[in-house]
Motif scaffolding. Sequence first.
Motif, PDB file in Angstrom:
ATOM      1  N   SER A 111       0.816  -1.218   0.000  1.00  0.00           N
ATOM      2  CA  SER A 111       0.000   0.000   0.000  1.00  0.00           C
ATOM      3  C   SER A 111       0.853   1.274   0.000  1.00  0.00           C
ATOM      4  N   ILE A 112       2.189   1.106   0.155  1.00  0.00           N
ATOM      5  CA  ILE A 112       3.083   2.266   0.190  1.00  0.00           C
ATOM      6  C   ILE A 112       4.090   2.142  -0.952  1.00  0.00           C
ATOM      7  N   SER A 113       4.064   3.069  -1.874  1.00  0.00           N
ATOM      8  CA  SER A 113       4.985   3.014  -3.009  1.00  0.00           C
ATOM      9  C   SER A 113       6.383   3.449  -2.593  1.00  0.00           C
ATOM     10  N   ALA A 114       7.387   2.941  -3.321  1.00  0.00           N
ATOM     11  CA  ALA A 114       8.773   3.321  -3.054  1.00  0.00           C
ATOM     12  C   ALA A 114       8.982   4.794  -3.390  1.00  0.00           C
ATOM     13  N   LYS A 115       9.881   5.431  -2.644  1.00  0.00           N
ATOM     14  CA  LYS A 115      10.155   6.858  -2.829  1.00  0.00           C
ATOM     15  C   LYS A 115      11.635   7.051  -3.187  1.00  0.00           C
ATOM     16  N   THR A 116      11.869   7.858  -4.206  1.00  0.00           N
ATOM     17  CA  THR A 116      13.238   8.110  -4.646  1.00  0.00           C
ATOM     18  C   THR A 116      13.667   9.519  -4.263  1.00  0.00           C
ATOM     19  N   VAL A 117      14.830   9.618  -3.641  1.00  0.00           N
ATOM     20  CA  VAL A 117      15.412  10.918  -3.302  1.00  0.00           C
ATOM     21  C   VAL A 117      16.683  11.063  -4.143  1.00  0.00           C
ATOM     22  N   THR A 118      16.680  12.065  -5.015  1.00  0.00           N
ATOM     23  CA  THR A 118      17.829  12.292  -5.880  1.00  0.00           C
ATOM     24  C   THR A 118      18.871  13.136  -5.159  1.00  0.00           C
ATOM     25  N   ILE A 119      20.121  12.645  -5.178  1.00  0.00           N
ATOM     26  CA  ILE A 119      21.229  13.364  -4.551  1.00  0.00           C
ATOM     27  C   ILE A 119      22.085  13.954  -5.660  1.00  0.00           C
ATOM     28  N   SER A 120      22.079  15.270  -5.758  1.00  0.00           N
ATOM     29  CA  SER A 120      22.873  15.935  -6.800  1.00  0.00           C
ATOM     30  C   SER A 120      24.261  16.248  -6.263  1.00  0.00           C
ATOM     31  N   SER A 121      25.120  16.722  -7.165  1.00  0.00           N
ATOM     32  CA  SER A 121      26.479  17.062  -6.742  1.00  0.00           C
ATOM     33  C   SER A 121      26.486  18.217  -5.745  1.00  0.00           C
ATOM     34  N   SER A 122      25.421  19.022  -5.736  1.00  0.00           N
ATOM     35  CA  SER A 122      25.350  20.150  -4.803  1.00  0.00           C
ATOM     36  C   SER A 122      24.727  19.766  -3.472  1.00  0.00           C
ATOM     37  N   THR A 123      24.183  18.547  -3.387  1.00  0.00           N
ATOM     38  CA  THR A 123      23.562  18.104  -2.121  1.00  0.00           C
ATOM     39  C   THR A 123      24.155  16.773  -1.658  1.00  0.00           C
ATOM     40  N   SER A 124      25.395  16.524  -2.022  1.00  0.00           N
ATOM     41  CA  SER A 124      25.983  15.214  -1.754  1.00  0.00           C
ATOM     42  C   SER A 124      26.780  15.143  -0.452  1.00  0.00           C
ATOM     43  N   THR A 125      26.822  16.247   0.294  1.00  0.00           N
ATOM     44  CA  THR A 125      27.459  16.185   1.613  1.00  0.00           C
ATOM     45  C   THR A 125      26.485  15.574   2.602  1.00  0.00           C
ATOM     46  N   LEU A 126      26.970  15.273   3.803  1.00  0.00           N
ATOM     47  CA  LEU A 126      26.092  14.719   4.838  1.00  0.00           C
ATOM     48  C   LEU A 126      24.926  15.672   5.112  1.00  0.00           C
ATOM     49  N   VAL A 127      25.244  16.953   5.209  1.00  0.00           N
ATOM     50  CA  VAL A 127      24.203  17.966   5.448  1.00  0.00           C
ATOM     51  C   VAL A 127      23.231  18.015   4.273  1.00  0.00           C
ATOM     52  N   GLY A 128      23.773  17.972   3.051  1.00  0.00           N
ATOM     53  CA  GLY A 128      22.925  18.035   1.864  1.00  0.00           C
ATOM     54  C   GLY A 128      21.999  16.843   1.761  1.00  0.00           C
ATOM     55  N   ILE A 129      22.510  15.643   2.085  1.00  0.00           N
ATOM     56  CA  ILE A 129      21.678  14.426   2.038  1.00  0.00           C
ATOM     57  C   ILE A 129      20.568  14.510   3.082  1.00  0.00           C
ATOM     58  N   ARG A 130      20.939  14.963   4.283  1.00  0.00           N
ATOM     59  CA  ARG A 130      19.925  15.131   5.341  1.00  0.00           C
ATOM     60  C   ARG A 130      18.795  16.046   4.869  1.00  0.00           C
ATOM     61  N   ASP A 131      19.165  17.189   4.318  1.00  0.00           N
ATOM     62  CA  ASP A 131      18.151  18.153   3.889  1.00  0.00           C
ATOM     63  C   ASP A 131      17.337  17.631   2.712  1.00  0.00           C
ATOM     64  N   ALA A 132      17.978  16.903   1.798  1.00  0.00           N
ATOM     65  CA  ALA A 132      17.261  16.369   0.631  1.00  0.00           C
ATOM     66  C   ALA A 132      16.204  15.364   1.058  1.00  0.00           C
ATOM     67  N   VAL A 133      16.539  14.519   2.020  1.00  0.00           N
ATOM     68  CA  VAL A 133      15.580  13.518   2.515  1.00  0.00           C
ATOM     69  C   VAL A 133      14.419  14.200   3.234  1.00  0.00           C
ATOM     70  N   ASN A 134      14.737  15.167   4.077  1.00  0.00           N
ATOM     71  CA  ASN A 134      13.673  15.867   4.804  1.00  0.00           C
ATOM     72  C   ASN A 134      12.775  16.660   3.863  1.00  0.00           C
ATOM     73  N   ASP A 135      13.381  17.315   2.880  1.00  0.00           N
ATOM     74  CA  ASP A 135      12.594  18.112   1.938  1.00  0.00           C
ATOM     75  C   ASP A 135      11.709  17.244   1.058  1.00  0.00           C
ATOM     76  N   ALA A 136      12.093  15.989   0.858  1.00  0.00           N
ATOM     77  CA  ALA A 136      11.300  15.094   0.011  1.00  0.00           C
ATOM     78  C   ALA A 136       9.972  14.711   0.670  1.00  0.00           C
ATOM     79  N   ASN A 137       9.890  14.847   1.989  1.00  0.00           N
ATOM     80  CA  ASN A 137       8.643  14.602   2.725  1.00  0.00           C
ATOM     81  C   ASN A 137       8.067  13.212   2.410  1.00  0.00           C
ATOM     82  N   ILE A 138       8.893  12.180   2.626  1.00  0.00           N
ATOM     83  CA  ILE A 138       8.489  10.810   2.291  1.00  0.00           C
ATOM     84  C   ILE A 138       8.161   9.976   3.528  1.00  0.00           C
ATOM     85  N   GLY A 139       8.084  10.622   4.690  1.00  0.00           N
ATOM     86  CA  GLY A 139       7.810   9.875   5.911  1.00  0.00           C
ATOM     87  C   GLY A 139       9.066   9.397   6.614  1.00  0.00           C
TER      88      GLY A 139
END
Length: 523
Positions: free
Chosen positions: A128-156
Amino acid sequence: TTQIIDALVDAEIVPQENQLKDKIEEKNVSISGMGQVKQSLTSLKTILGGLDGKNGLSVSSSGSSVGVTISDPALAKEFSHDVTVTQLAKAQTLVFDSFASDSVDLGAGSLVFSFGSWSSSTFTADSSISAKTVTISSSTSTLVGIRDAVNDANIGVKASIIQKTSSNFALVFQSSTGASKEMRIVATETSAGSGLAGIGFSTFNGSKETVPGADANFTVDGIAIVRESNKISDIQSGVELELKSTTSSAEKVSSKWSSDEALAVLKDYVSNMNSVTASLGELTKRDADGDGDGPLAGDALISTVMRKLKSITTDPIVGYGANSIYLSNFGVRTERDGTLKIDEDQFKKTFDSDPVSFSALVSSRASSTSALVSATVSGSTYVPGAYSFAISSGTAKLSGTTMLGSSGTYYLTTGDAAGVTAKVSSGSPSATIYLGRSLIDTVSNYMDTLLKTNGDLDLKVKNMNDDLSDLNLESTSLTKQMESLRERYQKRFGAMEAAVSQLKDTGEYLTSFMDSWTAGLKK
């Protein structure tokens, strides 16, 4: 001459000037009075907002392990349950550590989150829950960038960074609570060996999982219940339970009607309505005792507002069942001077016999006569009343109007019942759906209409300011007229003075001439 000119100018201009000054002062006083009206109505709306939903029903818990709150006063009723908690719901927590700093670059790629449950290193996805993809770009590939990308994706999934030591930073992923909300993470690197694969969790790794996902297990009156969250809102209508810790014995959660609490709410309403009507009455009063008219005496808009507030007090409140409810049912009477007064004995008698009806004063709601049909309503444009609901061949109608939606959920966005949603649990039931707007919401909505930008009060004040501007222009014009008139008189009297002076000079010349001529004759 100056005194004569001043007297002539004053005689012609001063009456007009005084009349204008009186009009300007009157207009300023009226604008100030309208400001008082807006302040009174704004204050009333704020106070009524604080009374919304306070229907005299209070909840309590005998311990600290189970919290209880009223989430919807319109649905909550008296209840009493014994609750035992054996396990709290938990969110799976995955920790990826040993990073030298939070600015470490792990390279671009993607993280695919799937949700389900891990068992014996086997992951079973929740269909009942589809897979969610979070794209990590070269500008968001640091630990901080990955954290923010996941949170901004709002995937639960909640991502955070924890500094374990001066040289050990950890990236933490936390899922939603529940045994079926555990995560599988497939990390794909754009450049092989960049490091992003290190935060994958495609195969089970116990060293990365610090907390496994779990459901809440508890009993209500001995009935075993399992839920994904520690906040449960489907046990008792209009009430939310919060499981805070496990229990060694049952805790009692309950609610109880209190006529004293409800009476305090009604007293606040009556007191503030009396205060507003007294204020409006003072502003619009006519001189009867030699004290002078109020600044808004005879104002049609404020008179209309006063009549509307009075009618709201006496109008029937519909949409709370087959019978209308009146404020007078709860002992509220209108005195000869227009103020409201509560007969507390009558109030207690009515409230004790039918406390649910008090919700008509403080809680707007939608309700259904069928257990198979639940109804909700949003917005403020719907017309309170009773609506017949029926389903035929998969089509739902409300009082003859075809509803939008399907698969058991139907709604309307226009018409008298705009904002209503009906959910059918099974079959094709028929029901009466009641839409009720509380007394407090009725008054508040009227305040909104009056106080909104470009509403009646705004337009009234705008017109008054326009009139004041015209009067000030007229006053400026009168000043110029006064100066022009004074200048004309000065020219006229100046010419007259010159003529008189010339005549005087001529007279002196003739006198001198005659004196010389007479003296010559004597010789």
